[in-house]
Enzyme design. Structure first.
Site, PDB file in Angstrom:
ATOM      1  N   THR A   1       5.869   7.178  -1.881  1.00 45.16           N
ATOM      2  CA  THR A   1       6.767   6.124  -1.371  1.00 45.16           C
ATOM      3  C   THR A   1       7.161   5.152  -2.475  1.00 45.16           C
ATOM      4  OG1 THR A   1       5.747   6.322   0.783  1.00 45.16           O
ATOM      5  CG2 THR A   1       6.987   4.320   0.386  1.00 45.16           C
TER       6      THR A   1
ATOM      7  N   LYS B   1      -6.305  -0.272   6.816  1.00 49.21           N
ATOM      8  CA  LYS B   1      -5.124   0.076   7.616  1.00 49.21           C
ATOM      9  C   LYS B   1      -5.031   1.584   7.815  1.00 49.21           C
ATOM     10  CE  LYS B   1      -0.706   1.012   6.488  1.00 49.21           C
ATOM     11  NZ  LYS B   1       0.612   0.873   5.846  1.00 49.21           N
TER      12      LYS B   1
ATOM     13  N   GLY C   1       6.049  -4.720   4.441  1.00 47.98           N
ATOM     14  CA  GLY C   1       6.127  -4.028   3.168  1.00 47.98           C
ATOM     15  C   GLY C   1       7.511  -4.272   2.598  1.00 47.98           C
ATOM     16  N   ARG C   2       8.472  -3.485   3.119  1.00 51.30           N
ATOM     17  CA  ARG C   2       9.836  -3.583   2.593  1.00 51.30           C
ATOM     18  C   ARG C   2      10.435  -4.976   2.719  1.00 51.30           C
ATOM     19  NH1 ARG C   2      11.493   1.708   5.817  1.00 51.30           N
ATOM     20  NH2 ARG C   2       9.530   1.142   6.807  1.00 51.30           N
TER      21      ARG C   2
ATOM     22  N   GLY D   1       9.438  -2.026   9.146  1.00 49.60           N
ATOM     23  CA  GLY D   1       9.988  -0.757   9.627  1.00 49.60           C
ATOM     24  C   GLY D   1      11.422  -0.403   9.275  1.00 49.60           C
TER      25      GLY D   1
ATOM     26  N   LYS E   1      -5.455   0.764   2.490  1.00 45.88           N
ATOM     27  CA  LYS E   1      -4.921   1.815   3.369  1.00 45.88           C
ATOM     28  C   LYS E   1      -5.869   2.996   3.266  1.00 45.88           C
ATOM     29  CE  LYS E   1      -1.205   5.263   2.953  1.00 45.88           C
ATOM     30  NZ  LYS E   1      -0.328   5.146   4.107  1.00 45.88           N
TER      31      LYS E   1
ATOM     32  N   LYS F   1      -1.138  -3.766  14.422  1.00 43.50           N
ATOM     33  CA  LYS F   1       0.101  -3.807  13.618  1.00 43.50           C
ATOM     34  C   LYS F   1       1.149  -2.945  14.306  1.00 43.50           C
ATOM     35  CE  LYS F   1       1.925  -2.955   8.984  1.00 43.50           C
ATOM     36  NZ  LYS F   1       1.724  -3.250   7.564  1.00 43.50           N
TER      37      LYS F   1
ATOM     38  N   ASP G   1       0.815  -1.220   0.000  1.00 42.71           N
ATOM     39  CA  ASP G   1       0.000   0.000   0.000  1.00 42.71           C
ATOM     40  C   ASP G   1       0.845   1.265   0.000  1.00 42.71           C
ATOM     41  OD1 ASP G   1       0.931  -0.715   2.557  1.00 42.71           O
ATOM     42  OD2 ASP G   1      -0.523   0.605   3.514  1.00 42.71           O
TER      43      ASP G   1
ATOM     44  N   GLU H   1      -2.419   0.574  13.441  1.00 45.34           N
ATOM     45  CA  GLU H   1      -0.955   0.593  13.325  1.00 45.34           C
ATOM     46  C   GLU H   1      -0.343   1.835  13.975  1.00 45.34           C
ATOM     47  OE1 GLU H   1       0.670   0.663   9.310  1.00 45.34           O
ATOM     48  OE2 GLU H   1       2.680   0.244  10.040  1.00 45.34           O
TER      49      GLU H   1
HETATM   50  P1  13P Z   1       7.189  -1.891   6.292  1.00 44.66           P
HETATM   51  O1  13P Z   1       7.122  -3.379   6.586  1.00 44.66           O
HETATM   52  O2  13P Z   1       8.041  -1.550   5.109  1.00 44.66           O
HETATM   53  O3  13P Z   1       7.504  -1.093   7.525  1.00 44.66           O
HETATM   54  O4  13P Z   1       5.729  -1.471   5.828  1.00 44.66           O
HETATM   55  C1  13P Z   1       4.640  -1.937   6.507  1.00 44.66           C
HETATM   56  C2  13P Z   1       3.586  -0.916   6.514  1.00 44.66           C
HETATM   57  O5  13P Z   1       2.473  -1.177   6.110  1.00 44.66           O
HETATM   58  C3  13P Z   1       3.903   0.410   7.055  1.00 44.66           C
HETATM   59  O6  13P Z   1       2.739   1.152   7.202  1.00 44.66           O
END
Ligand code: 13P
Length: 341
Positions: free
Chosen positions: A29, A137, A292-293, A263, A98, A220, A24, A178
């Site tokens: 980003t 989210k 995410g990453r 993170g 999101k 989260k 998302d 989150e």
């Molecule tokens: P990261 O795992 O890259 O931190 O991203 C997760 C996410 O949804 C952040 O809002």
């Protein structure tokens, strides 16, 4: 509100062996991520990239419980005209969205941020539900630094998270709550623990005040972890031990599941931490990833915007999804990483 159904979705999102793909990234980003691999961030490239992930059928159906989408993506169709939401549903994963609209500076609190997006949220949720979203989210950002976070920043962000969560449940959408304490500073793991504890306690207090049903949400959080610039980096075991202690102290057992953000941790660290936490069970809630990453860095690099690299991108994504799926059951080993390399 049908709480049984909300609880069913929340429980499915944290099913053992599965976790959430956070795809998302906002347009800003994803541009940063594409810049790093030399790909222009056009609407078509963003679609092609995400379609590549969602068409990784085996990984999606075995290891991914849900996918968080950005507004642009939820309305996009694959190259053959199939809505991307349908591709996700066909794998058995649940589409999510999101819904926060990013951060703004918090007045009177220099250097601190508040997440915005509550205006018209009820109407937006209705449209997202019709399109297929069953969870959402909202990310609050808390920074650690000299003299921060202030109680003001913790409080207003917790209040907004609870407002969002209540609106989601009223719209029959499971809220992923989150509150992210950033790992950017030079603080040590104990400071992260202390700040995260304050943030989680305030968040659950607000959720209760605003009558959010804890059985119908997913948390989260960040892990208890050393700041990236801290000279003393905590070990995998210390992160796992302190994170579990922190969550046991702050997260009621009524919450069906916890799904971590990565993170800025390396891919393998994020996997190893989750795995090590599962060695410390039994736990009162489902515990998995919502990365995410840590799920996408490898496939982004392997793909690099080239159609001929789609299979390589999918294979890199499938590997990370499998590693994290195993970690969510405490069955991962670092030797599995070497074999794939
Ligand atoms: P990261 O795992 O890259 O931190 O991203 C997760 C996410 O949804 C952040 O809002």
């Amino acid at each position: 509100m049908n709480l049984t159904e909300l609880n069913r979705i929340a429980t499915a999102l944290v099913a053992p062996g599965k976790g959430i793909l956070a795809a998302d990234e906002s347009s800003g980003t994803i541009k940063k991520r594409f810049d790093a691999i030399g790909v222009e961030s056009t609407e078509e490239n963003r679609r092609d990239y995400r379609e590549m992930l969602f068409r990784s059928n085996e990984a999606m159906s075995r290891y991914i419980s849900g996918v968080i989408l950005y507004d642009e993506t939820i309305w996009q169709n694959a190259k053959d005209g199939t809505p991307l939401v349908k591709l996700i549903e066909q794998t058995g994963a649940i589409p999510g969205i999101k819904v926060d609209e990013g951060t703004q500076p918090l007045p009177m609190c220099p250097g601190e941020l508040v997440t915005v997006g509550l205006d018209k949220l009820a109407e937006r949720l209705k449209k997202y539900y019709e399109r297929g979203a069953r969870f959402a989210k909202w990310r609050a950002v808390i920074d650690i630094g000299s003299g921060i976070p202030s109680m003001t920043a913790i409080s207003v962000n917790a209040h907004a998270l609870a407002r969002y969560a209540a609106l989601c449940q009223a719209a029959q959408i499971v809220p992923i709550v989150e509150p992210e304490v950033l790992m950017d500073g030079d603080h040590d793991i104990d400071r992260c623990y202390e700040v995260t504890s304050r943030v989680l306690n305030k968040t659950f207090q607000e959720l209760r005040v605003q009558r959010v049903a804890l059985e119908g949400m997913v948390l989260k959080p960040n892990m208890a972890i050393s700041g990236k610039k801290c000279p003393k980096q905590a070990s995998i075991e210390e992160v796992a031990e302190k994170t579990i202690r922190l969550l046991r102290a702050c997260v009621p057992a009524a919450v069906p599941g916890i799904a971590f953000l990565s993170g800025g941790q390396s891919d393998e660290e994020a996997t190893a931490h989750l795995n090590s936490m599962h060695k410390r069970g039994p736990l009162p809630w489902g515990l998995t990833f919502s990365y995410g990453r840590a799920l996408q860095a490898a496939p982004q690099k392997a793909w690099s915007g080239k159609a001929e690299n789609v299979a390589a991108g999918q294979s890199a994504f499938s590997h990370r999804a499998r590693m994290n799926g195993l970690a969510s059951k405490g069955e991962w080993q670092s030797s599995l990483e070497q074999k794939a390399a």
